[in-house]
Design a protein around this motif. Structure first.
Motif, PDB file in Angstrom:
ATOM      1  N   ALA A   1     -28.211  14.525  24.642  1.00 26.24           N
ATOM      2  CA  ALA A   1     -27.834  14.923  25.996  1.00 26.24           C
ATOM      3  C   ALA A   1     -27.113  16.264  25.984  1.00 26.24           C
ATOM      4  CB  ALA A   1     -26.970  13.847  26.643  1.00 26.24           C
ATOM      5  N   ALA A   2     -26.255  16.479  24.987  1.00 24.14           N
ATOM      6  CA  ALA A   2     -25.522  17.738  24.910  1.00 24.14           C
ATOM      7  C   ALA A   2     -26.471  18.900  24.691  1.00 24.14           C
ATOM      8  CB  ALA A   2     -24.483  17.675  23.800  1.00 24.14           C
ATOM      9  N   ALA A   3     -27.530  18.664  23.930  1.00 25.31           N
ATOM     10  CA  ALA A   3     -28.490  19.724  23.667  1.00 25.31           C
ATOM     11  C   ALA A   3     -29.306  20.046  24.911  1.00 25.31           C
ATOM     12  CB  ALA A   3     -29.405  19.313  22.518  1.00 25.31           C
ATOM     13  N   GLY A   4     -29.348  19.124  25.859  1.00 20.58           N
ATOM     14  CA  GLY A   4     -30.086  19.352  27.090  1.00 20.58           C
ATOM     15  C   GLY A   4     -31.583  19.418  26.882  1.00 20.58           C
ATOM     16  N   GLU A   5     -32.093  18.644  25.946  1.00 17.16           N
ATOM     17  CA  GLU A   5     -33.519  18.672  25.650  1.00 17.16           C
ATOM     18  C   GLU A   5     -34.275  17.669  26.504  1.00 17.16           C
ATOM     19  OE1 GLU A   5     -34.265  18.269  21.484  1.00 17.16           O
ATOM     20  OE2 GLU A   5     -32.682  19.674  20.981  1.00 17.16           O
TER      21      GLU A   5
ATOM     22  N   LEU B   1     -31.759  18.510  31.627  1.00 17.50           N
ATOM     23  CA  LEU B   1     -31.105  17.249  31.300  1.00 17.50           C
ATOM     24  C   LEU B   1     -29.604  17.494  31.305  1.00 17.50           C
ATOM     25  CD1 LEU B   1     -31.378  14.294  30.453  1.00 17.50           C
ATOM     26  CD2 LEU B   1     -31.483  15.060  28.087  1.00 17.50           C
ATOM     27  N   LYS B   2     -28.899  16.831  32.232  1.00 16.13           N
ATOM     28  CA  LYS B   2     -27.438  16.979  32.339  1.00 16.13           C
ATOM     29  C   LYS B   2     -26.807  15.600  32.375  1.00 16.13           C
ATOM     30  CE  LYS B   2     -27.294  21.343  34.839  1.00 16.13           C
ATOM     31  NZ  LYS B   2     -26.829  22.040  36.039  1.00 16.13           N
ATOM     32  N   ASN B   3     -25.967  15.318  31.403  1.00 14.33           N
ATOM     33  CA  ASN B   3     -25.245  14.048  31.351  1.00 14.33           C
ATOM     34  C   ASN B   3     -26.177  12.841  31.478  1.00 14.33           C
ATOM     35  OD1 ASN B   3     -22.746  15.409  31.123  1.00 14.33           O
ATOM     36  ND2 ASN B   3     -22.705  15.685  33.333  1.00 14.33           N
ATOM     37  N   GLY B   4     -27.309  12.911  30.811  1.00 15.92           N
ATOM     38  CA  GLY B   4     -28.235  11.787  30.810  1.00 15.92           C
ATOM     39  C   GLY B   4     -29.101  11.672  32.056  1.00 15.92           C
ATOM     40  N   ILE B   5     -29.096  12.695  32.896  1.00 15.76           N
ATOM     41  CA  ILE B   5     -29.904  12.671  34.116  1.00 15.76           C
ATOM     42  C   ILE B   5     -30.823  13.888  34.132  1.00 15.76           C
ATOM     43  CG2 ILE B   5     -29.872  12.735  36.641  1.00 15.76           C
ATOM     44  CD1 ILE B   5     -27.181  11.279  36.495  1.00 15.76           C
ATOM     45  N   VAL B   6     -32.115  13.639  34.333  1.00 15.33           N
ATOM     46  CA  VAL B   6     -33.078  14.726  34.494  1.00 15.33           C
ATOM     47  C   VAL B   6     -32.962  15.180  35.945  1.00 15.33           C
ATOM     48  CG1 VAL B   6     -35.507  15.371  34.472  1.00 15.33           C
ATOM     49  CG2 VAL B   6     -34.632  13.779  32.747  1.00 15.33           C
ATOM     50  N   ILE B   7     -32.650  16.461  36.131  1.00 15.89           N
ATOM     51  CA  ILE B   7     -32.473  17.033  37.460  1.00 15.89           C
ATOM     52  C   ILE B   7     -33.503  18.143  37.632  1.00 15.89           C
ATOM     53  CG2 ILE B   7     -30.890  18.255  39.003  1.00 15.89           C
ATOM     54  CD1 ILE B   7     -28.584  17.039  37.303  1.00 15.89           C
TER      55      ILE B   7
ATOM     56  N   GLN C   1     -31.790   8.834  32.686  1.00 15.54           N
ATOM     57  CA  GLN C   1     -32.435   8.627  31.397  1.00 15.54           C
ATOM     58  C   GLN C   1     -32.227   7.212  30.862  1.00 15.54           C
ATOM     59  OE1 GLN C   1     -30.969  11.302  28.392  1.00 15.54           O
ATOM     60  NE2 GLN C   1     -32.850  11.171  27.227  1.00 15.54           N
ATOM     61  N   GLU C   2     -31.085   6.635  31.124  1.00 12.92           N
ATOM     62  CA  GLU C   2     -30.765   5.305  30.587  1.00 12.92           C
ATOM     63  C   GLU C   2     -31.388   4.176  31.399  1.00 12.92           C
ATOM     64  OE1 GLU C   2     -26.792   2.635  29.807  1.00 12.92           O
ATOM     65  OE2 GLU C   2     -26.650   4.806  29.574  1.00 12.92           O
TER      66      GLU C   2
ATOM     67  N   LYS D   1     -45.101   5.066  26.172  1.00 10.15           N
ATOM     68  CA  LYS D   1     -44.022   5.330  25.229  1.00 10.15           C
ATOM     69  C   LYS D   1     -42.679   4.915  25.825  1.00 10.15           C
ATOM     70  CE  LYS D   1     -46.249   9.500  23.478  1.00 10.15           C
ATOM     71  NZ  LYS D   1     -46.087  10.941  23.291  1.00 10.15           N
ATOM     72  N   PRO D   2     -41.634   4.846  24.997  1.00 10.27           N
ATOM     73  CA  PRO D   2     -40.279   4.606  25.542  1.00 10.27           C
ATOM     74  C   PRO D   2     -39.896   5.706  26.519  1.00 10.27           C
ATOM     75  CG  PRO D   2     -40.311   4.352  23.167  1.00 10.27           C
ATOM     76  CD  PRO D   2     -41.658   4.903  23.561  1.00 10.27           C
ATOM     77  N   ILE D   3     -39.014   5.406  27.461  1.00  9.39           N
ATOM     78  CA  ILE D   3     -38.729   6.323  28.565  1.00  9.39           C
ATOM     79  C   ILE D   3     -38.163   7.674  28.142  1.00  9.39           C
ATOM     80  CG2 ILE D   3     -36.463   5.383  29.202  1.00  9.39           C
ATOM     81  CD1 ILE D   3     -37.637   5.900  32.157  1.00  9.39           C
ATOM     82  N   PHE D   4     -37.374   7.808  27.130  1.00  8.15           N
ATOM     83  CA  PHE D   4     -36.908   9.141  26.705  1.00  8.15           C
ATOM     84  C   PHE D   4     -36.644   9.145  25.227  1.00  8.15           C
ATOM     85  CE2 PHE D   4     -35.985   9.269  31.209  1.00  8.15           C
ATOM     86  CZ  PHE D   4     -36.322  10.552  31.541  1.00  8.15           C
TER      87      PHE D   4
END
Length: 150
Positions: free
Chosen positions: A15-19, A75-81, A107-108, A147-150
Motif C-alpha cells: 500500500a505504501a508503494a502505491g502499486e 492506490l491510497k491507504n488500501g483504496i483504489v481511487i 482493496q481489502e 484471480k484473488p482481488i489484489f
C-alpha cells in the motif's frame, strides 16, 4: 499468528508503494441511485446494477458502458481511487453535457463506490450557460473473476 503479521507487513509495504494491479477483472453488483434535477418518484428509487470492471494500466473501465470509465487510478491507504471527466454532445438539444466521476474500490473488502455528477451546458464543448444535470451513484461489492482481488 505469524502469517497474519507477515500479511500485515506485506500489505503495508504494498500500500505504501502505491502499486496498482496491472490487469484485474472484477464482477461488481449492488445498488444504483439516480437523482434527477427534477426528481420523479422513479428517479429516487434505488435499482440494482451488475457489471464487469477491468483495471488496466491505471484505468478502471466499465465493460457495460464506455461512458462510465475513470482513469488516473492510484492506490491510497488500501483504496483504489480513480477520477474522470468527460464532455459529450447533448442528445436533447444543441448543447453539451459535462461529467465528473470518481470511483473507489476497497482493496481489502471489495467495496465499490462510483459517483457521477452531470452538468448541462447550452453550448457545445461545455460552454454557455449551465444547469444542473443528474447525480448517479453506485454502491456495491466487487469480486475478482479468476484471480484473488489484489
Amino acid at each position: 499468528m505469524w502469517r497474519i503479521a507477515i500479511l500485515v507487513c506485506f500489505w503495508t509495504v504494498n500500500a505504501a508503494a502505491g502499486e496498482l494491479p496491472k490487469n484485474l477483472l472484477l464482477k461488481c453488483e449492488g445498488k444504483l441511485t439516480v437523482i434527477l434535477t427534477k426528481p420523479t418518484i422513479d428517479s429516487l428509487s434505488p435499482k440494482t446494477f451488475s457489471t464487469t470492471l477491468s483495471l488496466r494500466n491505471g484505468e478502471l473501465a466499465d465493460n457495460g458502458s464506455a461512458f462510465l470509465n475513470t482513469g488516473n487510478c492510484e492506490l491510497k491507504n488500501g483504496i483504489v481511487i480513480c477520477t474522470g471527466q468527460a464532455v459529450y454532445p447533448s442528445t436533447i438539444d444543441a448543447g453539451s453535457e459535462s461529467r465528473v466521476m470518481k470511483s473507489y474500490i476497497n482493496q481489502e473488502t471489495g467495496e465499490y463506490n462510483f459517483f457521477m455528477e452531470t452538468t448541462h451546458h447550452s453550448g457545445r464543448n461545455a460552454t454557455g450557460s449551465k444547469s444542473e444535470g443528474m447525480k448517479y451513484v453506485r454502491n456495491g461489492l466487487c469480486r475478482t473473476i479468476g484471480k484473488p482481488i489484489f
